[in-house]
Design an enzyme around this catalytic site. Structure first.
Site, PDB file in Angstrom:
ATOM      1  N   TYR A   1      55.797  52.455  46.359  1.00  0.00           N
ATOM      2  CA  TYR A   1      54.376  52.205  46.075  1.00  0.00           C
ATOM      3  C   TYR A   1      53.571  53.501  46.208  1.00  0.00           C
ATOM      4  O   TYR A   1      52.801  53.869  45.311  1.00  0.00           O
ATOM      5  CB  TYR A   1      53.831  51.140  47.037  1.00  0.00           C
ATOM      6  CG  TYR A   1      52.356  50.867  46.893  1.00  0.00           C
ATOM      7  CD1 TYR A   1      51.884  49.989  45.924  1.00  0.00           C
ATOM      8  CD2 TYR A   1      51.421  51.513  47.714  1.00  0.00           C
ATOM      9  CE1 TYR A   1      50.517  49.756  45.791  1.00  0.00           C
ATOM     10  CE2 TYR A   1      50.064  51.288  47.579  1.00  0.00           C
ATOM     11  CZ  TYR A   1      49.617  50.401  46.619  1.00  0.00           C
ATOM     12  OH  TYR A   1      48.275  50.182  46.474  1.00  0.00           O
TER      13      TYR A   1
ATOM     14  N   SER B   1      45.409  55.041  45.003  1.00  0.00           N
ATOM     15  CA  SER B   1      45.290  54.577  46.386  1.00  0.00           C
ATOM     16  C   SER B   1      45.132  55.820  47.250  1.00  0.00           C
ATOM     17  O   SER B   1      45.605  56.902  46.861  1.00  0.00           O
ATOM     18  CB  SER B   1      46.567  53.849  46.805  1.00  0.00           C
ATOM     19  OG  SER B   1      46.619  53.695  48.218  1.00  0.00           O
TER      20      SER B   1
HETATM   21  N1  LIG Z   1      43.727  46.355  48.664  1.00  0.00           N
HETATM   22  C1  LIG Z   1      44.053  47.547  49.102  1.00  0.00           C
HETATM   23  O1  LIG Z   1      44.089  47.818  50.322  1.00  0.00           O
HETATM   24  C2  LIG Z   1      44.340  48.632  48.119  1.00  0.00           C
HETATM   25  C3  LIG Z   1      44.383  49.942  48.583  1.00  0.00           C
HETATM   26  C4  LIG Z   1      44.671  50.949  47.677  1.00  0.00           C
HETATM   27  C5  LIG Z   1      44.912  50.649  46.354  1.00  0.00           C
HETATM   28  N2  LIG Z   1      44.875  49.367  45.928  1.00  0.00           N
HETATM   29  C6  LIG Z   1      45.142  49.116  44.512  1.00  0.00           C
HETATM   30  O2  LIG Z   1      44.103  48.358  43.958  1.00  0.00           O
HETATM   31  C7  LIG Z   1      44.584  47.627  42.817  1.00  0.00           C
HETATM   32  C8  LIG Z   1      44.130  46.201  42.918  1.00  0.00           C
HETATM   33  O3  LIG Z   1      44.748  45.624  44.057  1.00  0.00           O
HETATM   34  P1  LIG Z   1      44.033  44.514  44.942  1.00  0.00           P
HETATM   35  O4  LIG Z   1      43.967  45.026  46.319  1.00  0.00           O
HETATM   36  O5  LIG Z   1      42.773  44.054  44.268  1.00  0.00           O
HETATM   37  O6  LIG Z   1      45.145  43.404  44.978  1.00  0.00           O
HETATM   38  P2  LIG Z   1      45.170  41.934  44.413  1.00  0.00           P
HETATM   39  O7  LIG Z   1      43.910  41.223  44.782  1.00  0.00           O
HETATM   40  O8  LIG Z   1      46.488  41.372  44.863  1.00  0.00           O
HETATM   41  O9  LIG Z   1      45.168  42.149  42.848  1.00  0.00           O
HETATM   42  C9  LIG Z   1      46.293  42.656  42.192  1.00  0.00           C
HETATM   43  C10 LIG Z   1      46.111  42.347  40.736  1.00  0.00           C
HETATM   44  O10 LIG Z   1      47.211  42.906  40.009  1.00  0.00           O
HETATM   45  C11 LIG Z   1      47.730  41.909  39.158  1.00  0.00           C
HETATM   46  N3  LIG Z   1      49.163  42.130  38.976  1.00  0.00           N
HETATM   47  C12 LIG Z   1      50.114  42.200  39.916  1.00  0.00           C
HETATM   48  N4  LIG Z   1      51.325  42.405  39.364  1.00  0.00           N
HETATM   49  C13 LIG Z   1      51.127  42.466  38.030  1.00  0.00           C
HETATM   50  C14 LIG Z   1      51.953  42.647  36.908  1.00  0.00           C
HETATM   51  N5  LIG Z   1      53.278  42.825  37.061  1.00  0.00           N
HETATM   52  N6  LIG Z   1      51.406  42.632  35.689  1.00  0.00           N
HETATM   53  C15 LIG Z   1      50.080  42.462  35.536  1.00  0.00           C
HETATM   54  N7  LIG Z   1      49.217  42.289  36.551  1.00  0.00           N
HETATM   55  C16 LIG Z   1      49.737  42.297  37.791  1.00  0.00           C
HETATM   56  C17 LIG Z   1      47.440  40.603  39.858  1.00  0.00           C
HETATM   57  O11 LIG Z   1      47.427  39.573  38.916  1.00  0.00           O
HETATM   58  P3  LIG Z   1      47.626  38.033  39.364  1.00  0.00           P
HETATM   59  O12 LIG Z   1      46.469  37.671  40.215  1.00  0.00           O
HETATM   60  O13 LIG Z   1      47.663  37.326  38.055  1.00  0.00           O
HETATM   61  O14 LIG Z   1      48.918  38.005  40.108  1.00  0.00           O
HETATM   62  C18 LIG Z   1      46.070  40.859  40.455  1.00  0.00           C
HETATM   63  O15 LIG Z   1      45.044  40.613  39.517  1.00  0.00           O
HETATM   64  C19 LIG Z   1      46.109  47.821  42.829  1.00  0.00           C
HETATM   65  O16 LIG Z   1      46.443  48.838  41.907  1.00  0.00           O
HETATM   66  C20 LIG Z   1      46.403  48.304  44.233  1.00  0.00           C
HETATM   67  O17 LIG Z   1      47.574  49.088  44.296  1.00  0.00           O
HETATM   68  C21 LIG Z   1      44.581  48.352  46.767  1.00  0.00           C
END
Ligand SMILES: NC(=O)c1ccc[n+]([C@@H]2O[C@H](COP(=O)([O-])OP(=O)(O)OC[C@H]3O[C@@H](n4cnc5c(N)ncnc54)[C@H](OP(=O)(O)O)[C@@H]3O)[C@@H](O)[C@H]2O)c1
Length: 158
Positions: free
Chosen positions: A59, A46
């Site tokens: 986080y 991130s």
């Molecule tokens: N969105 C942002 O602003 C942002 C910014 C920086 C970094 N990120 C990073 O990008 C990555 C993806 O996030 P996203 O924004 O796409 O969020 P998201 O749409 O909420 O997706 C998160 C994913 O992680 C899975 N997950 C959560 N807890 C888990 C666990 N304990 N075991 C296995 N899988 C788990 C979820 O599975 P389920 O759907 O089955 O719950 C979902 O597929 C993450 O690493 C996040 O930290 C996001």
């Protein structure tokens, strides 16, 4: 996590998912990837790895861990044809923190983020293995450019 008391179980869950989850997947796949002529392993950190938001300390620290760990892994694999990439997204419109993030106009639309990332990957434009879109760069280079304190203060108002 409040300053007057916090629950370590929240951080334990973050460590399990954000850190150990990545390490276990890498450990499972690396033996197979090392046997391939041209492989890549990409993990998602991130841009909060570079400057933290104080209201999400565990986080942000978990992402800083990944940033550091991926650098070391990349160096260890420098003679092996496995590219180690770090995807460090900015704030993107997903449901990561709940419904409101998905429509927050301050966040980058997913399709726009994905298009920029795919352009960088196709062009091989990821110096040091870091896949950084334009919106990432202010935080990524805040310390180098002498803007760290100002950036931290802007992200964490008094
Ligand atoms: N969105 C942002 O602003 C942002 C910014 C920086 C970094 N990120 C990073 O990008 C990555 C993806 O996030 P996203 O924004 O796409 O969020 P998201 O749409 O909420 O997706 C998160 C994913 O992680 C899975 N997950 C959560 N807890 C888990 C666990 N304990 N075991 C296995 N899988 C788990 C979820 O599975 P389920 O759907 O089955 O719950 C979902 O597929 C993450 O690493 C996040 O930290 C996001």
């Amino acid at each position: 996590m409040a300053e007057d008391g916090w629950d370590a179980s929240v951080v334990e869950a973050i460590v399990q998912t954000n850190i150990l989850g990545v390490l276990r997947v890498a450990a499972a796949f690396l033996p197979m990837l090392k046997g391939q002529p041209d492989a890549a392993l990409m993990a998602t950190s991130s841009n909060l790895a570079f400057v933290p938001r104080a209201d999400f300390p565990g986080y942000c620290a978990s992402k800083a861990f990944l940033h550091s760990w991926l650098q070391s892994l990349r160096h260890q694999l420098r003679h092996v044809p496995v590219e180690v990439l770090e995807l460090a997204p900015p704030y993107v419109q997903t449901e990561l923190t709940g419904d409101s993030q998905a429509s927050d106009p301050r966040a980058m639309p997913v399709a726009v983020y994905v298009a920029e990332v795919m352009q960088l990957l196709e062009a091989g434009d990821h110096p040091r293995g870091e896949v950084l879109v334009e919106r990432d760069k202010a935080r990524r280079w805040a310390e180098r450019d002498g803007r760290y304190d100002a950036t931290f203060a802007a992200m964490n108002p008094a």
